[in-house]
Scaffold this motif. Sequence first.
Motif, PDB file in Angstrom:
ATOM      1  N   THR A 219       0.842  -1.187   0.000  1.00  0.00           N
ATOM      2  CA  THR A 219       0.000   0.000   0.000  1.00  0.00           C
ATOM      3  C   THR A 219       0.880   1.240   0.000  1.00  0.00           C
ATOM      4  O   THR A 219       2.084   1.183   0.271  1.00  0.00           O
ATOM      5  N   MET A 220       0.264   2.393  -0.276  1.00  0.00           N
ATOM      6  CA  MET A 220       1.004   3.642  -0.286  1.00  0.00           C
ATOM      7  C   MET A 220       1.502   4.022   1.111  1.00  0.00           C
ATOM      8  O   MET A 220       2.540   4.659   1.257  1.00  0.00           O
ATOM      9  N   GLY A 221       0.756   3.612   2.134  1.00  0.00           N
ATOM     10  CA  GLY A 221       1.206   3.880   3.493  1.00  0.00           C
ATOM     11  C   GLY A 221       2.489   3.139   3.830  1.00  0.00           C
ATOM     12  O   GLY A 221       3.403   3.697   4.452  1.00  0.00           O
ATOM     13  N   THR A 222       2.576   1.882   3.415  1.00  0.00           N
ATOM     14  CA  THR A 222       3.798   1.109   3.660  1.00  0.00           C
ATOM     15  C   THR A 222       4.970   1.677   2.873  1.00  0.00           C
ATOM     16  O   THR A 222       6.093   1.794   3.389  1.00  0.00           O
ATOM     17  N   TYR A 223       4.729   2.051   1.620  1.00  0.00           N
ATOM     18  CA  TYR A 223       5.800   2.619   0.795  1.00  0.00           C
ATOM     19  C   TYR A 223       6.288   3.952   1.362  1.00  0.00           C
ATOM     20  O   TYR A 223       7.489   4.241   1.358  1.00  0.00           O
ATOM     21  N   PHE A 224       5.360   4.762   1.873  1.00  0.00           N
ATOM     22  CA  PHE A 224       5.776   6.045   2.441  1.00  0.00           C
ATOM     23  C   PHE A 224       6.550   5.846   3.745  1.00  0.00           C
ATOM     24  O   PHE A 224       7.507   6.577   4.027  1.00  0.00           O
ATOM     25  N   THR A 225       6.141   4.866   4.558  1.00  0.00           N
ATOM     26  CA  THR A 225       6.893   4.557   5.773  1.00  0.00           C
ATOM     27  C   THR A 225       8.313   4.106   5.440  1.00  0.00           C
ATOM     28  O   THR A 225       9.293   4.511   6.096  1.00  0.00           O
ATOM     29  N   LEU A 226       8.441   3.269   4.398  1.00  0.00           N
ATOM     30  CA  LEU A 226       9.761   2.808   3.975  1.00  0.00           C
ATOM     31  C   LEU A 226      10.592   3.962   3.414  1.00  0.00           C
ATOM     32  O   LEU A 226      11.805   4.063   3.698  1.00  0.00           O
ATOM     33  N   LEU A 227       9.969   4.837   2.630  1.00  0.00           N
ATOM     34  CA  LEU A 227      10.690   5.976   2.070  1.00  0.00           C
ATOM     35  C   LEU A 227      11.156   6.933   3.164  1.00  0.00           C
ATOM     36  O   LEU A 227      12.293   7.439   3.136  1.00  0.00           O
ATOM     37  N   ASN A 228      10.314   7.161   4.143  1.00  0.00           N
ATOM     38  CA  ASN A 228      10.683   8.031   5.263  1.00  0.00           C
ATOM     39  C   ASN A 228      11.818   7.428   6.079  1.00  0.00           C
ATOM     40  O   ASN A 228      12.742   8.147   6.509  1.00  0.00           O
ATOM     41  N   ALA A 229      11.786   6.108   6.286  1.00  0.00           N
ATOM     42  CA  ALA A 229      12.859   5.447   7.033  1.00  0.00           C
ATOM     43  C   ALA A 229      14.172   5.477   6.263  1.00  0.00           C
ATOM     44  O   ALA A 229      15.253   5.673   6.852  1.00  0.00           O
ATOM     45  N   LEU A 230      14.114   5.290   4.952  1.00  0.00           N
ATOM     46  CA  LEU A 230      15.334   5.350   4.142  1.00  0.00           C
ATOM     47  C   LEU A 230      15.940   6.750   4.159  1.00  0.00           C
ATOM     48  O   LEU A 230      17.161   6.916   4.213  1.00  0.00           O
ATOM     49  N   ALA A 231      15.080   7.770   4.121  1.00  0.00           N
ATOM     50  CA  ALA A 231      15.585   9.138   4.185  1.00  0.00           C
ATOM     51  C   ALA A 231      16.175   9.460   5.553  1.00  0.00           C
ATOM     52  O   ALA A 231      17.206  10.147   5.650  1.00  0.00           O
ATOM     53  N   ALA A 232      15.548   8.956   6.624  1.00  0.00           N
ATOM     54  CA  ALA A 232      16.079   9.215   7.968  1.00  0.00           C
ATOM     55  C   ALA A 232      17.370   8.456   8.219  1.00  0.00           C
ATOM     56  O   ALA A 232      18.229   8.925   8.977  1.00  0.00           O
ATOM     57  N   ASP A 233      17.530   7.281   7.590  1.00  0.00           N
ATOM     58  CA  ASP A 233      18.754   6.494   7.738  1.00  0.00           C
ATOM     59  C   ASP A 233      19.839   6.901   6.744  1.00  0.00           C
ATOM     60  O   ASP A 233      20.880   6.259   6.675  1.00  0.00           O
TER      61      ASP A 233
END
Length: 312
Positions: A122-136
Motif C-alpha cells: 500500500t502507499m502507506g507502507t511505501y511512504f513509511t519505507l521511504l521516510n525510514a530510508l531518508a532518515a537512515d
Amino acid sequence: MLSLTYSLPVFTRRLEITGISRSRNSVVVCGLKGPRPRYPRVWKSNKKIGTISKSLKLVECIKGLSNVKEEVYGALDSFIAWELEFPLITVKKALKTLENQKDYKRIIQVAKWMLSKGQGRTMGTYFTLLNALAADRRLEEAEELWTKLFTQYLDSMPRIFFDKMISIYYEKGLHDKMFEIFADMEELGIKPNMSIVNKVGDVFQKLGMMDKYTKLKKKYPPPRWEIRYIKGKRVRIQANKQGNLDGDVKMLSEKETIHGSNEVLNADSNPDEQTVEAEEMNQILCNSLDEADTSSDELRVELKALRDQGLH
C-alpha cells in the motif's frame, strides 16, 4: 358382590422436615432462585491474544538481533510459522511502534520482509519505507524506490511523496533533482502545497533567479484562509492573522526565556514586577486568541448571508 378396596400405605419412618441452610457458601438449588455459589479460581491466566500484544512481541523478538538480513528474516519467519494467514495488522502495528521509537533500521528490515512476502503493498507502507530510508541517510535506495513507484503509479501518485522527495533534495542541496520533481508535478497537474512552494522559492532566491521567484509567487499565492486548532476547536482564520498569532506566541516564548534567565541572575528581584510581566504575557496571548475567534465568527456570518441570498 365382590368389591376391591385399597388400604392406605403404612409409613414405617416418620416424616422429617429438611431444613435448608441460608448461608451463601453452601450449594443452593436453582429452583429457589437464590444467589449462586462463588468458588475461587484455581488458575489465573494473563495471556492476551490481541494484535497489540502480538505486535509488542514481534518488536521484542527482533529488538536484540544484529543487523544481518538472514538473522532478522529468520526470526520473522519463525514468528509467523504457525499462523494460518499472514498477520498483516500485527506487522503494521509493529511498524508503527518502531516508528514511534525511531528505530529506522528495523523499520526498513520489517517493511522489506513484508513486501517480499507479497503483503502490505500500500502507499502507506511505501511512504513509511521511504521516510525510514531518508532518515537512515540511504539516498540511493530512496531514489530507487521513488523511481519505481513513480513509473508504476504515474497518474495516482499522492502529493505527500513529492513533498518528501523535494524536502530530501532540499536538505541535501540537490537543486537540479528538486526542480525536476517540481516540473513533474506541474506536468501532471498536481497543485503543490505551501511548504513545497516556499522551498522552491527559497532555492530560487539563493541562486539569484528572481524572475522565476516572482512568477512562482504569482502562480501559487499564499492562501487567504488556513485551518488552526485553538482551544481544541477547528478554526478557520486569515493567513495574516495566523502570522500575527505565531509572532505573538514566539514573542511570548522569548519573553519567558528572558524572564527565566533574569530570575537566575537576579534571584532577589521584586515579586510585583514578575507578576506584572506574567499578566502582560497572558494578556497578549488572550488577545491573539480572541482575534482568531472573532475572525472565524465573521466568516460564519458572511457564509450565512450568502446562503440566504442564494435561497431567495
